[in-house]
Design an enzyme around this catalytic site. Structure first.
Site, PDB file in Angstrom:
ATOM      1  N   GLU A 162      -4.196   0.923   1.398  1.00 42.68           N
ATOM      2  CA  GLU A 162      -5.427   0.166   1.550  1.00 42.68           C
ATOM      3  C   GLU A 162      -5.647  -0.727   0.340  1.00 42.68           C
ATOM      4  OE1 GLU A 162      -9.344   1.547   3.893  1.00 42.68           O
ATOM      5  OE2 GLU A 162      -9.111   2.471   1.950  1.00 42.68           O
ATOM      6  N   TYR A 181     -10.250  -7.553   3.099  1.00 45.38           N
ATOM      7  CA  TYR A 181      -9.760  -6.178   3.282  1.00 45.38           C
ATOM      8  C   TYR A 181      -8.401  -6.191   3.967  1.00 45.38           C
ATOM      9  CZ  TYR A 181      -9.145  -1.536   5.253  1.00 45.38           C
ATOM     10  OH  TYR A 181      -8.617  -0.307   5.590  1.00 45.38           O
TER      11      TYR A 181
END
Ligand code: ADP
Ligand code: MG
Length: 398
Positions: A209, A121
């Site tokens: 993101e 991530y």
């Protein structure tokens, strides 16, 4: 403002961030052609068809009309890509982020199938507490980062970015090392991180993101998913980004409000609010909740509104079928109460009034404003205080 995954990947790729080979498709035929092109270029039959909506959780989401099918589908060959495209386009995808009503899929991204070794991530956003943009990284890729933050906050690495110098090399090394990368992947990660941070800053993002960021079996580092949100106040200097706006994905009332320069946010309650000043609007919403009601919207008409703008705001509120009562709460400082009264009266005359309207005015020209409302002969309830106004609106909405 939000954009689609494929648009975010285009913007990132143009700024040196590594992404898989992919192409947007608006029809099954285009999906087939895109798959053929990708298979030709990569020599790999595996491609992924991904529904493009402004919401995440697509992989685990399901189509309403086709519950076997999720929003991210791995297929083999162009023919299968076309068949899946046919099943996705025009259908409603429900994910944890869309709410139960789901979103209609009108665009697809056809992407090369990637041999995933690890899913990581990466995120970047503004940390208001320290007043800097922060880069966040975690080994828990593919998961909701909010969940990771709540349960295992130690698994999120954070690096604050100095606005004057950007990402410093040692910070990049710290993140790459912290993610457990080595060899080729470690080396590829450093320029990836620099490019990502620069893209965030250059594009005036409010959120970027990459979930997941993947390390492939070949040691490649790729942004497999991309979500980009932009600071609306900076859009004037990014015409190319503004052009990516997808009206299908945006709330019609919010778009109309924007064209009138009104600050409007659609909510799910039943008391429509028209207020001047963001602080007073928040206080009005609080007091409605305090008396057991629920606001249908946040609306700040601003300081210098004229009668037309007030009328436009009033029409936007009355168009919402959930609205069962309207509360107008104005403190006339710069804004004059008679202008508000004029706008409300004009709007009611034009569109009619099918729900109770409570008005509380205070400040400049208040006597004149109240007199205009009384003499209009319209069924308007006036209130002397904010407390009384909120109580009345909550009662009348029931
Ligand atoms: P969402 O976050 O909306 O569910 P993602 O783009 O993150 O959508 O995709 C969900 C999952 O699907 C990823 O975590 C990954 O495992 C898989 N996936 C997505 N794109 C590809 C691809 N090009 N090749 C292989 N797997 C993929
Ligand atoms: Mg994702």
């Amino acid at each position: 403002m939000k954009i689609h995954e494929y648009q975010a990947k285009d913007l990132l790729a143009a700024r040196g961030v590594a992404v898989p080979k992919s192409k947007v498709a608006f029809s099954p035929v285009e999906a087939r052609a895109a798959a053929e092109e990708i298979i030709e270029a990569t020599g790999n039959e595996v491609v992924v068809v991904k529904a493009q909506i402004h919401a995440g959780g697509r992989g685990k989401g399901r189509f309403k009309e086709d519950p076997e099918l999720g929003g991210v589908k791995v297929v083999k060959g162009a023919e299968e890509a076309e068949a899946i495209a046919k099943r996705m386009l025009g259908k409603t995808l429900v994910t944890v982020q869309t709410g139960p009503e789901g979103k209609v899929v009108k665009r697809l991204l056809v992407e090369q199938g990637v041999d995933i070794d690890r899913e990581l991530y990466l995120g970047m956003t503004l940390d208001r507490a320290i007043g800097r943009n922060v880069l966040m990284a975690s080994t828990e890729g593919g998961m909701e980062i909010e969940e990771v933050a709540a349960k295992t906050p130690e698994k999120i690495l954070k690096e604050a970015i100095d606005p004057a110098v950007g990402l410093v090399p040692f910070q990049g090394r710290k993140v790459a090392f912290g993610l457990g990368l080595s060899g080729t992947a470690y080396k590829k990660m450093l320029p990836f991180l620099s490019a990502l941070v620069r893209a965030y800053e250059d594009l005036d993002c409010s959120l970027l993101e990459i979930n997941p960021l993947v390390v492939t079996k070949q040691g490649e580092v790729l942004a497999l998913d991309a979500k980009a949100n932009f600071d609306d106040n900076a859009l004037y200097r990014h015409k190319d980004v503004e052009d990516l706006r997808d009206p299908d994905e945006e709330n019609a009332a919010e778009l109309e409000a924007k064209s009138w320069d009104l600050s409007y946010v659609d909510l799910d309650g039943n008391i429509g609010c028209m207020v001047n000043g963001a602080g007073l609007a928040m206080a009005t919403m609080d007091i409605i909740q305090y008396f057991g009601g629920k606001p249908a919207n946040f609306l700040d008409v601003g300081g210098g509104a004229n009668a037309e703008k007030v009328a436009a705001a009033f029409k936007i509120i009355t168009r919402d079928p959930n609205v069962k009562a309207i509360l107008v709460n104005i403190f006339g400082g710069i804004m004059r109460c008679d202008v508000i009264a004029e706008g409300v009266i004009n709007a009611v005359k034009e569109v009619g009034l099918s729900v109770p309207l409570v008005v509380r005015l205070e400040g400049t020209n208040v006597a004149q404003g109240k007199k205009m409302l009384e003499e209009s002969g319209l069924p308007i309830t006036t209130a002397a205080s904010l407390k009384e106004a909120a109580q009345r609106a909550v009662e009348l909405a029931k």
